[in-house]
Enzyme design. Sequence first.
Site, short mmCIF file in Angstrom:
data_model
loop_
_atom_site.label_atom_id
_atom_site.label_comp_id
_atom_site.label_asym_id
_atom_site.label_seq_id
_atom_site.Cartn_x
_atom_site.Cartn_y
_atom_site.Cartn_z
N LYS A 101 -2.98 4.03 7.72
CA LYS A 101 -2.40 4.24 9.05
C LYS A 101 -1.88 2.88 9.54
O LYS A 101 -2.58 1.87 9.46
CB LYS A 101 -3.45 4.77 10.03
CG LYS A 101 -4.01 6.14 9.70
CD LYS A 101 -2.99 7.24 9.79
CE LYS A 101 -2.61 7.56 11.21
NZ LYS A 101 -1.58 8.61 11.29
N SER A 103 -1.53 1.69 12.45
CA SER A 103 -2.34 1.08 13.52
C SER A 103 -3.50 0.28 12.94
O SER A 103 -3.88 -0.77 13.48
CB SER A 103 -2.88 2.15 14.46
OG SER A 103 -1.82 2.78 15.14
N ARG A 106 -2.22 -2.93 11.03
CA ARG A 106 -1.89 -4.02 11.97
C ARG A 106 -3.13 -4.78 12.43
O ARG A 106 -3.03 -5.83 13.05
CB ARG A 106 -1.14 -3.45 13.17
CG ARG A 106 0.22 -2.90 12.78
CD ARG A 106 0.82 -2.06 13.90
NE ARG A 106 1.83 -1.18 13.35
CZ ARG A 106 3.02 -0.97 13.89
NH1 ARG A 106 3.34 -1.59 15.01
NH2 ARG A 106 3.87 -0.14 13.33
N ASP A 119 -3.36 13.30 -8.29
CA ASP A 119 -2.74 14.19 -9.29
C ASP A 119 -2.80 15.66 -8.88
O ASP A 119 -3.74 16.08 -8.20
CB ASP A 119 -3.48 14.05 -10.63
CG ASP A 119 -2.99 12.89 -11.45
OD1 ASP A 119 -1.77 12.75 -11.60
OD2 ASP A 119 -3.84 12.13 -11.95
N LEU A 128 -11.69 5.93 -0.94
CA LEU A 128 -10.88 4.91 -0.29
C LEU A 128 -11.36 3.54 -0.74
O LEU A 128 -12.57 3.31 -0.89
CB LEU A 128 -11.02 5.02 1.24
CG LEU A 128 -10.74 6.40 1.84
CD1 LEU A 128 -11.17 6.43 3.31
CD2 LEU A 128 -9.29 6.76 1.69
N GLU A 129 -10.43 2.64 -0.98
CA GLU A 129 -10.75 1.27 -1.39
C GLU A 129 -10.38 0.35 -0.22
O GLU A 129 -9.23 -0.03 -0.05
CB GLU A 129 -9.93 0.91 -2.63
CG GLU A 129 -10.14 1.87 -3.77
CD GLU A 129 -8.93 2.00 -4.69
OE1 GLU A 129 -9.12 2.54 -5.78
OE2 GLU A 129 -7.83 1.57 -4.31
N TYR A 162 -4.80 17.74 -13.46
CA TYR A 162 -6.06 16.99 -13.36
C TYR A 162 -7.21 17.99 -13.35
O TYR A 162 -7.14 19.04 -12.73
CB TYR A 162 -6.06 16.16 -12.07
CG TYR A 162 -7.12 15.09 -12.05
CD1 TYR A 162 -6.90 13.87 -12.66
CD2 TYR A 162 -8.34 15.30 -11.43
CE1 TYR A 162 -7.87 12.87 -12.65
CE2 TYR A 162 -9.32 14.32 -11.41
CZ TYR A 162 -9.08 13.11 -12.02
OH TYR A 162 -10.05 12.14 -12.01
#
Length: 193
Positions: A101, A103, A106, A119, A128-129, A162
């Site tokens: 995102k 926001s 930033r 996939d 999430l990394e 996948y």
Amino acid sequence: MLLSDRDIRKSIDSGDLGIDPFDPLLIQPSSIDVRMDRYFRVFNNSKYTHIDPKLNQDELTSLVEVADGDPFVLHPGEFVLAATLEKFTLPHHLAGRLEGKSSLGRLGLLTHSTAGFIDPGFSGHITLELSNVANLPITLWPGMKVGQLALFMMSSPAETPYGSGSLGSKYQGQRGPTPSKGYLNFSSEQDSD
């Protein structure tokens, strides 16, 4: 072809695209917002001298569950794994691309390092990394919008999506932030070298 909001709704309404839990307010003009779950994987920096993708380093990360009403604090320069609150099930003719995102970008939060592609045929929570490239800690609140998933119609359905047995889809059905299983990419022949 990038799916529009109306095509995303059609795909969900027909049962083609699975999202659980689903909130229609998350649909954007050309993507679906994704929210952060309450589980995080932190790296145990003192357990190993280095990270070796060829090895199964089981104790490289530890799972942390954030208590209700509390944030997870990501300090400058830190990297953790997290997961989407939503479980996604993509049909064989749709692929996804996860983006952060703006926001949050930033503020210095990077949502994924390199693994933003989803996939066709994938089913599970998206890992999430997360990296903090800001100079100050960032509080991450479970349930907050953390990214957006854009969906693309493929020219034809994947012949081997996948999750197909022949692919060795390591992350099919994952729940929560899933650590790397990259060591499975090394064959036993390579291990004997």
